[in-house]
Motif scaffolding. Sequence first.
Motif, PDB file in Angstrom:
ATOM      1  N   GLY A   1      12.370  12.655  18.878  1.00  0.00           N
ATOM      2  CA  GLY A   1      13.350  11.609  19.419  1.00  0.00           C
ATOM      3  C   GLY A   1      14.787  12.113  19.239  1.00  0.00           C
ATOM      4  O   GLY A   1      15.005  13.224  18.722  1.00  0.00           O
ATOM      5  N   SER A   2      15.640  11.200  19.763  1.00  0.00           N
ATOM      6  CA  SER A   2      17.233  11.483  19.427  1.00  0.00           C
ATOM      7  C   SER A   2      17.776  10.204  18.771  1.00  0.00           C
ATOM      8  O   SER A   2      17.223   9.260  18.591  1.00  0.00           O
ATOM      9  N   ALA A   3      18.882  10.680  18.241  1.00  0.00           N
ATOM     10  CA  ALA A   3      19.692   9.615  17.656  1.00  0.00           C
ATOM     11  C   ALA A   3      20.141   8.554  18.507  1.00  0.00           C
ATOM     12  O   ALA A   3      20.601   7.309  18.207  1.00  0.00           O
TER      13      ALA A   3
ATOM     14  N   GLU B   1      12.151   9.774  15.882  1.00  0.00           N
ATOM     15  CA  GLU B   1      12.862  10.756  15.260  1.00  0.00           C
ATOM     16  C   GLU B   1      12.696  11.426  14.026  1.00  0.00           C
ATOM     17  O   GLU B   1      12.979  12.482  14.018  1.00  0.00           O
TER      18      GLU B   1
ATOM     19  N   GLY C   1      10.887  14.459  14.558  1.00  0.00           N
ATOM     20  CA  GLY C   1      11.503  15.556  15.365  1.00  0.00           C
ATOM     21  C   GLY C   1      11.575  15.669  16.969  1.00  0.00           C
ATOM     22  O   GLY C   1      12.045  16.218  17.386  1.00  0.00           O
TER      23      GLY C   1
ATOM     24  N   VAL D   1      17.611   5.912  19.128  1.00  0.00           N
ATOM     25  CA  VAL D   1      17.576   4.927  17.887  1.00  0.00           C
ATOM     26  C   VAL D   1      18.605   4.026  17.938  1.00  0.00           C
ATOM     27  O   VAL D   1      18.399   2.777  17.627  1.00  0.00           O
TER      28      VAL D   1
ATOM     29  N   GLN E   1      11.248   4.127  17.585  1.00  0.00           N
ATOM     30  CA  GLN E   1      12.436   5.129  17.846  1.00  0.00           C
ATOM     31  C   GLN E   1      12.686   5.696  16.285  1.00  0.00           C
ATOM     32  O   GLN E   1      12.695   7.120  16.498  1.00  0.00           O
ATOM     33  N   ARG E   2      12.634   5.254  15.277  1.00  0.00           N
ATOM     34  CA  ARG E   2      12.734   5.859  14.093  1.00  0.00           C
ATOM     35  C   ARG E   2      11.645   6.730  13.639  1.00  0.00           C
ATOM     36  O   ARG E   2      11.796   7.678  13.109  1.00  0.00           O
TER      37      ARG E   2
END
Length: 487
Positions: free
Chosen positions: A173-175, A168, A171, A178, A164-165
Amino acid sequence: MRFFGRAVGGLFLAAVTLALLALAVGVVMGALRERMAGGGPARPAEERVISANVVRVEAGHIVPVITAYGEVRSVRRLELRVPRAGRVAELSSSFADGAIVRAGEVLVRLDPAEATAARDLAAAALAEAEAAGREAARGLDLARDDLAQSEAQLALRGQALQRQRDIEARGAGSAAAVETAALAEAQAAQALLGSRSALAQAEAAVDQAAIAVSRARINLSEAERALSETVITAEFDGRLEGVAALVAGGQVGANEVLGTLIDPAALEVSFRLSTAQYARLIDSRGQLVEARASARLDVAGAALAAEGRIVRAGASGAEAGGGRVVYAALEAAPGLRPGDFVTVAVEEPALDGVADLPATAVDAQGRVLALDGEARLQEVAVEVLRRQGDRVIVAPGGLVGREVVAERSPLLGAGIKVRPVRPGEATEARAEPEMLDLTEERRAALIAAVEGNARMPQEAKARVLEQLKMERVPADVVARIEARAGG
């Protein structure tokens, strides 16, 4: 007047004649008395010679013996005690004073009911503890598997968070994604910690189960020992003494003494020696020598004896009143029993160049009467090494080969001439009495004296006359007759 003178002269001659006749009769009678009494002309006084028993001083190899008195003891002695109270269920027929028993023989058996029940309960407790131990072992296996799964889940959650990191960072993915992955990883770590705690508890449970099994086994062993102690057996071959009066069905208390078992084949004798005697039994290193010793018990004309060796001495002199207590192990002592008071004879180290003399030959100052070349006595001092009953051991010095008086008496002293009587000669003198050859006149005088003795019985008179008619007459018979005739 002339007639009167002749008459007086005749009377005088008659009186002189009678006086001469009386004198002649007196001389003849005196001569006869002296002849019958064995007398004769007076002889000059001779030196008195005294007979004395003598022995020859011989130097040699002698083993001195110390005599003491001691008590027989048993080396193996066991008190028979009951560890726990109980009821007597069975008694051996050999359980009596003085009875001989064999090793392993059952003497007393107590009621085993309570001990058996306790043993069975302990066995059940052990089985229960072992079952708990097996259950704890299975729980430990499950805890280890759960820990492995928790570790795998944590690894997967970690990989998901990293993915997930990365998304992200590109650009895409989402916070929120994470954060969700991080939360899932934290939960997996928490689950891993719980698995580790469960594993620790499972391991502790296994340890507790092992301790419980050990405790149960100890209880079972104690119960089995208590059950075995309901049977009292003989630990070794021996003889019983001090046996308590027991009957089947009677009660005995805990630690009560039922009797004593003694091994009659393992005996020793303890005896006391003076410090001087003890000093003669130690070597140059100060160690007690293993001297030979014998114990003897005299009973009604018989003797019980045993041989042995000295094995040790007491640790303190106070117990012997300043002397030493010494112990000798007896090799074989048939008939002897513990408690017997015996006479102990201990062989000292041998002495060389010494002489053995009668104790009556040495006075209190250590002097003896020795014969010189003229059979006269002279006092000689000797060193007394040992006194043993009626014998003494001396250092003879210059007396070797000389003869000494065996029995001192007030009649004997330095300068007196003696007639030595040696042991063999004394025996011969007693066996063969002295005989005399008599002249016819002396024989006739002796016979007349016996026949004229009215107080002598006829049988004795006939026996003496028969002896006087022999060719040689015993000297003591002649001496008795002449002594009576002279008195």
